[in-house]
Design an enzyme around this catalytic site. Structure first.
Site, mmCIF file in Angstrom:
data_model
loop_
_atom_site.group_PDB
_atom_site.id
_atom_site.type_symbol
_atom_site.label_atom_id
_atom_site.label_comp_id
_atom_site.label_asym_id
_atom_site.label_seq_id
_atom_site.Cartn_x
_atom_site.Cartn_y
_atom_site.Cartn_z
ATOM 1 N N ASP A 156 10.623 24.063 -10.916
ATOM 2 C CA ASP A 156 11.447 25.122 -10.166
ATOM 3 C C ASP A 156 12.847 24.729 -9.968
ATOM 4 O OD1 ASP A 156 11.190 27.049 -7.877
ATOM 5 O OD2 ASP A 156 11.129 25.869 -6.400
ATOM 6 N N CYS A 213 -12.776 37.245 -0.141
ATOM 7 C CA CYS A 213 -12.037 36.626 1.010
ATOM 8 C C CYS A 213 -10.728 36.996 1.213
ATOM 9 C CB CYS A 213 -11.894 34.881 0.752
ATOM 10 S SG CYS A 213 -10.922 34.156 1.610
ATOM 11 N N CYS A 216 -6.078 34.408 3.936
ATOM 12 C CA CYS A 216 -4.596 34.286 4.093
ATOM 13 C C CYS A 216 -3.716 35.514 4.438
ATOM 14 C CB CYS A 216 -4.183 33.913 2.715
ATOM 15 S SG CYS A 216 -4.770 35.077 1.353
ATOM 16 N N CYS A 236 8.526 36.556 4.833
ATOM 17 C CA CYS A 236 7.761 35.497 4.610
ATOM 18 C C CYS A 236 8.541 34.210 5.373
ATOM 19 C CB CYS A 236 7.541 35.070 3.349
ATOM 20 S SG CYS A 236 7.136 33.212 3.045
ATOM 21 N N CYS A 266 -1.357 29.722 4.859
ATOM 22 C CA CYS A 266 -2.169 30.492 3.993
ATOM 23 C C CYS A 266 -2.880 29.417 3.117
ATOM 24 C CB CYS A 266 -1.391 31.329 2.950
ATOM 25 S SG CYS A 266 0.170 30.462 1.985
ATOM 26 N N CYS A 270 -7.068 28.517 3.310
ATOM 27 C CA CYS A 270 -7.803 28.800 1.966
ATOM 28 C C CYS A 270 -9.110 27.931 1.761
ATOM 29 C CB CYS A 270 -6.875 28.391 0.902
ATOM 30 S SG CYS A 270 -7.660 28.784 -0.767
#
Length: 372
Positions: A156, A213, A216, A236, A266, A270
């Site tokens: 990252d 599903c 989330c 977000c 989220c 899950c």
């Protein structure tokens, strides 16, 4: 036998031997990766045509908000060989980070506590993962004498499409939440990436298992997941508390609850995360009781406290001003109590206009609650 046939057979034998060597190298990389703390390693090619098209569509919709770095590097993000010339393969690795004492539900349920995304409770993962990837590749170079091979590691830390590459390398699929999800490990893991000129054998693309599903999408506090597999970063909480350096939109503040650095909702809902395993990496364990610390205690940290206590933490990158901004919003969302009002009043004349604005908003929230 003709000279031509002898030459062809010789070339074929060399190619077979080279492929056997590359298969062997790939197996060693995957096996040795575990000794450096990685739970899984996969290998893929550098073709990201579909991911590139999705990225461009996302950017055109301005879903990246103020994250100008997402478009700054052009197509180098989706074309590895343009970022690192001669790259032909990508090695993708994952490392679990969820601490055993995460206390997520407990913290979210108590408005006086500060919720910090669980990836940031310990030491900064960027440096640790890059260091481990370098150590892994140097160990491989020593073991198999691949002195001529070139590589570059990332965590990252550069324009790299970690998730699409990890998906192609078989580490998981990009779910409706846009997190990478693994059937055996959920999504509580970091990704590390290695670009290399070694033409290693590639792994199979992971299949998507979200099915029908939509947990989330339903749980997202600010409805940032606007559709399956699509996220508007501008809504977000991770973006608002970490990437945004300006005022947090007023209409989103009350939706943020006590989340002062990131959001894990989220991941929390899950169903695949029932398979997640606590990290074995001590560096990722919570420091300074950040897994269950009060908002007031953090709000009372001086700037010196902030930088000293968070030495080596990813949280430091937002700076003290945004730290106070985020906590002020959370205090405004907390259940009204004298100590909360006092803490806010103590910052009403703060030197930062950004902090003052959010403190004033928070006090106003409590005034409105008292009227009701």
């Amino acid at each position: 036998m003709s000279i031509f046939h002898l030459y062809s057979s010789f070339n074929i034998n060399i190619e077979i031997q080279m492929q056997l060597d590359l298969d062997h190298i790939a197996r060693i990389i995957k096996a040795k990766g575990k000794s450096f703390g990685f739970q899984q390693i996969g290998i893929t090619d550098i073709h990201l045509d579909q991911a590139e098209a999705r990225l461009q569509a996302w950017l055109e919709k301005k879903f990246h908000g103020k994250m100008s770095f997402m478009e700054k590097h052009g197509l180098r993000r989706s074309r590895p060989a343009e970022l690192v010339p001669q790259t032909v393969r990508v090695i993708s690795a994952r490392m679990d980070y969820l601490p055993p004492n995460a206390n997520i539900k407990k913290t979210l349920a108590n408005s006086q506590l500060a919720f910090i995304s669980r990836y940031a409770l310990g030491k900064d993962y960027h440096k640790l993962i890059r260091k481990r990837l370098n150590q892994l590749m140097e160990a491989i170079k020593m073991e198999i004498k691949m002195g001529e091979a070139n590589y570059r590691v990332f965590a990252d830390s550069a324009p790299v499409m970690e998730k699409p590459l990890a998906e192609k390398a078989g580490l998981g699929w990009i779910g409706k939440s846009t997190n990478l999800i693994n059937t055996k490990a959920g999504s509580w893991f970091f990704l590390g990436t290695i670009y290399t000129d070694l033409p290693l054998p590639i792994d199979t693309l992971a299949k998507e298992h979200c099915g029908s599903c939509h947990a989330c999408l339903d749980v997202c506090p600010t409805q940032a997941i606007i559709a399956p597999f699509q996220i508007d970063a501008r809504r977000c909480i991770s973006y608002l508390t970490i990437e945004l350096r300006e005022s947090i939109p007023v209409e989103l503040r009350s939706l943020m609850g006590n989340r002062i650095y990131g959001c894990d909702d989220c991941q929390l809902v899950c169903p695949w995360n029932k398979f997640a395993k606590p990290t074995m990496e001590t560096a990722f364990l919570s420091r300074h009781q950040l897994n269950e610390i009060t908002l007031i205690e953090l709000f009372n940290w001086t700037e010196t406290d902030f930088y000293q206590k968070l030495e080596g933490s990813a949280i430091r990158r937002i700076g003290y001003e945004c730290w106070l901004r985020n906590i002020a919003v959370a205090l405004g969302n907390a259940t009204t109590a004298p100590e909360i009002i006092n803490a806010l009043q103590n910052k009403i004349n703060h030197a930062s206009a950004l902090v003052r604005e959010h403190v004033e908003w928070a006090i106003k929230q409590h005034n409105q609650k008292s009227i009701v």
